[in-house]
Write a protein that holds these residues in place. Sequence first.
Motif, short mmCIF file in Angstrom:
data_model
loop_
_atom_site.label_atom_id
_atom_site.label_comp_id
_atom_site.label_asym_id
_atom_site.label_seq_id
_atom_site.Cartn_x
_atom_site.Cartn_y
_atom_site.Cartn_z
N CYS A 86 11.32 1.01 0.18
CA CYS A 86 11.38 0.42 -1.16
C CYS A 86 11.79 -1.05 -1.08
O CYS A 86 11.27 -1.88 -1.83
CB CYS A 86 12.34 1.20 -2.04
SG CYS A 86 11.75 2.87 -2.42
N GLU A 131 -0.50 1.59 -2.78
CA GLU A 131 0.61 0.82 -2.20
C GLU A 131 1.18 1.56 -1.00
O GLU A 131 1.44 0.95 0.05
CB GLU A 131 1.72 0.61 -3.24
CG GLU A 131 1.34 -0.28 -4.39
CD GLU A 131 2.48 -0.43 -5.40
OE1 GLU A 131 3.64 -0.10 -5.08
OE2 GLU A 131 2.20 -0.92 -6.50
N LEU A 175 0.48 4.03 -7.56
CA LEU A 175 1.43 3.97 -6.45
C LEU A 175 0.78 4.34 -5.11
O LEU A 175 1.11 3.77 -4.08
CB LEU A 175 2.62 4.89 -6.73
CG LEU A 175 3.71 4.96 -5.68
CD1 LEU A 175 4.35 3.59 -5.46
CD2 LEU A 175 4.77 5.97 -6.09
N LEU A 214 6.07 0.36 -6.43
CA LEU A 214 7.16 0.75 -5.55
C LEU A 214 8.32 -0.25 -5.58
O LEU A 214 9.47 0.14 -5.37
CB LEU A 214 6.64 0.92 -4.13
CG LEU A 214 7.51 1.68 -3.14
CD1 LEU A 214 7.86 3.06 -3.67
CD2 LEU A 214 6.83 1.79 -1.79
N CYS A 215 8.05 -1.49 -5.90
CA CYS A 215 9.14 -2.48 -5.92
C CYS A 215 10.10 -2.24 -7.09
O CYS A 215 11.20 -2.78 -7.11
CB CYS A 215 8.61 -3.90 -5.95
SG CYS A 215 8.02 -4.47 -7.54
N ALA A 226 -1.20 1.42 1.98
CA ALA A 226 -1.15 0.12 2.65
C ALA A 226 0.12 -0.01 3.50
O ALA A 226 0.07 -0.56 4.61
CB ALA A 226 -1.20 -1.00 1.61
N LEU A 227 1.23 0.52 3.00
CA LEU A 227 2.47 0.46 3.76
C LEU A 227 2.43 1.34 5.00
O LEU A 227 3.06 1.02 6.01
CB LEU A 227 3.66 0.83 2.87
CG LEU A 227 4.04 -0.25 1.85
CD1 LEU A 227 5.01 0.32 0.82
CD2 LEU A 227 4.64 -1.45 2.55
N LEU A 249 5.12 -5.42 -4.48
CA LEU A 249 4.19 -4.34 -4.85
C LEU A 249 4.58 -3.84 -6.24
O LEU A 249 5.74 -3.50 -6.47
CB LEU A 249 4.23 -3.21 -3.83
CG LEU A 249 3.77 -3.61 -2.43
CD1 LEU A 249 3.94 -2.46 -1.45
CD2 LEU A 249 2.32 -4.08 -2.45
N ALA A 266 8.78 -2.97 -0.04
CA ALA A 266 7.86 -3.10 -1.19
C ALA A 266 8.33 -4.21 -2.12
O ALA A 266 7.50 -4.94 -2.68
CB ALA A 266 7.77 -1.78 -1.93
#
Length: 139
Positions: A27, A60, A57, A38-39, A63-64, A35, A30
């Motif tokens: 987190c 995101e 979500l 998630l941020c 990608a992470l 993002l 993010a």
Amino acid sequence: MPIGLNVRTSSGETLTACTHPALGDLCRRAATLALPMLCHVDPYDDTWFDKSQMRLLAPELEALIDSASAPEAEAAAEVLDLAEQLEHEPHRYLILIGQGACAGTPVAAEARILMTEHGFGGEQQQCSSVRVGCEPSVG
């Protein structure tokens, strides 16, 4: 205490309760990447995602998985795995449980003991080897 991860119904029944030690780091990463979903996870309170929010979500998290450290990628995969429950059943929510002021209190410890003693009253998502601290919910 790490950020927890629950799947709950609209009536408040907890179907899965897990933690992952790298979820907080994920987190924070993010947030540095800005993002949009998630941020905004609050590390000190509960953050709820419904089915439509999970559709935003999920990319995101995907990608992470490709760019984060191995533990953070495992945490992202864990969230995606649990999010599957939202797609298949109505009125389900994915909740990231922050480390609120009462997280380390005897009340929280007692709740964990009760969850373990009473088991789960219905079908529960089985925890993968990535999950740490999974506890059955009270049924």
